[in-house]
Design a protein around this motif. Sequence first.
Motif, mmCIF file in Angstrom:
data_model
loop_
_atom_site.group_PDB
_atom_site.id
_atom_site.type_symbol
_atom_site.label_atom_id
_atom_site.label_comp_id
_atom_site.label_asym_id
_atom_site.label_seq_id
_atom_site.Cartn_x
_atom_site.Cartn_y
_atom_site.Cartn_z
ATOM 1 N N THR A 89 -0.020 11.155 -30.419
ATOM 2 C CA THR A 89 0.422 10.845 -29.059
ATOM 3 C C THR A 89 1.662 11.682 -28.742
ATOM 4 O O THR A 89 2.563 11.819 -29.585
ATOM 5 C CB THR A 89 0.621 9.312 -28.880
ATOM 6 O OG1 THR A 89 1.044 9.050 -27.537
ATOM 7 C CG2 THR A 89 1.621 8.714 -29.845
ATOM 8 N N ILE A 90 1.680 12.256 -27.548
ATOM 9 C CA ILE A 90 2.739 13.204 -27.166
ATOM 10 C C ILE A 90 3.571 12.608 -26.043
ATOM 11 O O ILE A 90 3.016 12.081 -25.067
ATOM 12 C CB ILE A 90 2.106 14.526 -26.652
ATOM 13 C CG1 ILE A 90 1.210 15.152 -27.710
ATOM 14 C CG2 ILE A 90 3.186 15.509 -26.192
ATOM 15 C CD1 ILE A 90 0.397 16.354 -27.200
ATOM 16 N N ASP A 91 4.894 12.706 -26.161
ATOM 17 C CA ASP A 91 5.747 12.341 -25.020
ATOM 18 C C ASP A 91 6.950 13.277 -24.972
ATOM 19 O O ASP A 91 7.503 13.650 -25.998
ATOM 20 C CB ASP A 91 6.206 10.880 -25.080
ATOM 21 C CG ASP A 91 6.517 10.343 -23.682
ATOM 22 O OD1 ASP A 91 5.737 9.513 -23.169
ATOM 23 O OD2 ASP A 91 7.526 10.791 -23.078
ATOM 24 N N ILE A 92 7.350 13.562 -23.764
ATOM 25 C CA ILE A 92 8.476 14.468 -23.553
ATOM 26 C C ILE A 92 9.812 13.747 -23.752
ATOM 27 O O ILE A 92 10.843 14.382 -23.936
ATOM 28 C CB ILE A 92 8.343 15.085 -22.131
ATOM 29 C CG1 ILE A 92 9.093 16.396 -22.020
ATOM 30 C CG2 ILE A 92 8.747 14.098 -21.046
ATOM 31 C CD1 ILE A 92 8.696 17.220 -20.794
ATOM 32 N N ASP A 93 9.775 12.405 -23.745
ATOM 33 C CA ASP A 93 11.019 11.621 -23.780
ATOM 34 C C ASP A 93 10.989 10.634 -24.958
ATOM 35 O O ASP A 93 10.060 9.835 -25.079
ATOM 36 C CB ASP A 93 11.153 10.857 -22.449
ATOM 37 C CG ASP A 93 12.531 10.220 -22.310
ATOM 38 O OD1 ASP A 93 12.931 9.459 -23.215
ATOM 39 O OD2 ASP A 93 13.191 10.472 -21.291
ATOM 40 N N PRO A 94 12.011 10.669 -25.822
ATOM 41 C CA PRO A 94 11.990 9.807 -27.021
ATOM 42 C C PRO A 94 12.428 8.363 -26.784
ATOM 43 O O PRO A 94 12.275 7.521 -27.675
ATOM 44 C CB PRO A 94 12.999 10.497 -27.949
ATOM 45 C CG PRO A 94 13.972 11.159 -27.028
ATOM 46 C CD PRO A 94 13.198 11.551 -25.795
ATOM 47 N N THR A 95 12.996 8.066 -25.599
ATOM 48 C CA THR A 95 13.695 6.783 -25.394
ATOM 49 C C THR A 95 12.881 5.581 -25.881
ATOM 50 O O THR A 95 13.353 4.791 -26.703
ATOM 51 C CB THR A 95 14.046 6.587 -23.898
ATOM 52 O OG1 THR A 95 14.648 7.775 -23.422
ATOM 53 C CG2 THR A 95 14.986 5.400 -23.696
ATOM 54 N N LEU A 116 4.424 13.074 -31.288
ATOM 55 C CA LEU A 116 4.994 14.421 -31.182
ATOM 56 C C LEU A 116 5.826 14.464 -29.915
ATOM 57 O O LEU A 116 5.317 14.141 -28.819
ATOM 58 C CB LEU A 116 3.881 15.469 -31.130
ATOM 59 C CG LEU A 116 2.935 15.491 -32.341
ATOM 60 C CD1 LEU A 116 1.826 16.510 -32.138
ATOM 61 C CD2 LEU A 116 3.698 15.789 -33.628
ATOM 62 N N LEU A 117 7.099 14.842 -30.049
ATOM 63 C CA LEU A 117 8.002 14.848 -28.893
ATOM 64 C C LEU A 117 8.071 16.241 -28.285
ATOM 65 O O LEU A 117 8.337 17.222 -28.983
ATOM 66 C CB LEU A 117 9.399 14.404 -29.332
ATOM 67 C CG LEU A 117 9.517 12.917 -29.700
ATOM 68 C CD1 LEU A 117 10.881 12.627 -30.324
ATOM 69 C CD2 LEU A 117 9.295 12.020 -28.480
ATOM 70 N N GLY A 118 7.831 16.306 -26.977
ATOM 71 C CA GLY A 118 7.936 17.588 -26.273
ATOM 72 C C GLY A 118 6.988 17.625 -25.099
ATOM 73 O O GLY A 118 6.268 16.655 -24.816
ATOM 74 N N ASN A 119 6.996 18.753 -24.415
ATOM 75 C CA ASN A 119 6.118 18.946 -23.263
ATOM 76 C C ASN A 119 4.690 19.213 -23.743
ATOM 77 O O ASN A 119 4.473 20.089 -24.593
ATOM 78 C CB ASN A 119 6.651 20.153 -22.466
ATOM 79 C CG ASN A 119 5.916 20.344 -21.158
ATOM 80 O OD1 ASN A 119 4.738 20.016 -21.021
ATOM 81 N ND2 ASN A 119 6.627 20.882 -20.185
ATOM 82 N N SER A 120 3.740 18.491 -23.200
ATOM 83 C CA SER A 120 2.338 18.636 -23.636
ATOM 84 C C SER A 120 1.878 20.091 -23.614
ATOM 85 O O SER A 120 1.140 20.523 -24.495
ATOM 86 C CB SER A 120 1.431 17.789 -22.744
ATOM 87 O OG SER A 120 1.589 18.181 -21.396
ATOM 88 N N HIS A 121 2.307 20.847 -22.618
ATOM 89 C CA HIS A 121 1.855 22.245 -22.499
ATOM 90 C C HIS A 121 2.343 23.094 -23.667
ATOM 91 O O HIS A 121 1.721 24.105 -23.999
ATOM 92 C CB HIS A 121 2.366 22.861 -21.191
ATOM 93 C CG HIS A 121 1.605 22.399 -19.995
ATOM 94 N ND1 HIS A 121 1.825 22.888 -18.728
ATOM 95 C CD2 HIS A 121 0.619 21.473 -19.858
ATOM 96 C CE1 HIS A 121 1.012 22.292 -17.870
ATOM 97 N NE2 HIS A 121 0.281 21.431 -18.534
#
Length: 203
Positions: A89-95, A116-121
């Motif tokens: 699962t991917i997210d740009i925000d860790p909060t 996985l943290l970061g922008n999906s692209h």
Amino acid sequence: MSINFEESLVEIQKKFFEIYDECGKTFWKGCGSYLFNGQSYDYYDGMKEKQKLLFDLSKKHKSVLEIGTYMGHSSLIMLAANPTLKIVTIDIDPTYSTRSINYLSKNYPVADVKLLLGNSHEIIPTLSEKFDFFHIDGNHENSHVEKEIELCMKLSSSEIVTILFDDVGCCWPSIWHIQKNYRIVELIVPNCEWQNALVVFKK
Ligand SMILES: C[S@@+](CC[C@H](N)C(=O)[O-])C[C@H]1O[C@@H](n2cnc3c(N)ncnc32)[C@H](O)[C@@H]1O
């Protein structure tokens, strides 16, 4: 023994509140999920049909790539359906994503859940493993989603690509993009609030 959605709701709702505790009883006001409307942290049954669609899809598959983790509620539904599922699962925000995925990993020890943290692209092109289905629920702008579709297709374990789009009201143009370029073999849109859409198509 097959796991039933209605029976699993007790477990899902219990863990939904435990995730809230893990997140310090906070959430982003205005940002909802599969389980609540983003205004108050209460289980929202106006979305039951789309919860069930995600649940039933997860029972049938071994692995999923999800874009948009937030508080881990959609991951929770998938794990309640299939406690041995492999989830990336991917997210740009860790909060919230970090705390909720830690909680889910502890509570579903047989499953393989990776955040996985970061922008999906940027993240998806670094992946090489294949996935049985995709759950797209991150940035809902159509230009963004259309690129995610192309990236996900490369990681599909089958020539038949299975993608569940959340909040389909925002991303019909992305589904028309699929319709224009590929052959859709199945399209399911449940009758509920904030509908999702299951699109199965041939590469
Ligand atoms: C609607 S929430 C996801 C809800 C979650 N799937 C659920 O139902 O429990 C959208 C999430 O996508 C994340 N997001 C937005 N743009 C993104 C991007 N470009 N790449 C990865 N994640 C993104 C946000 O940080 C947010 O947590």
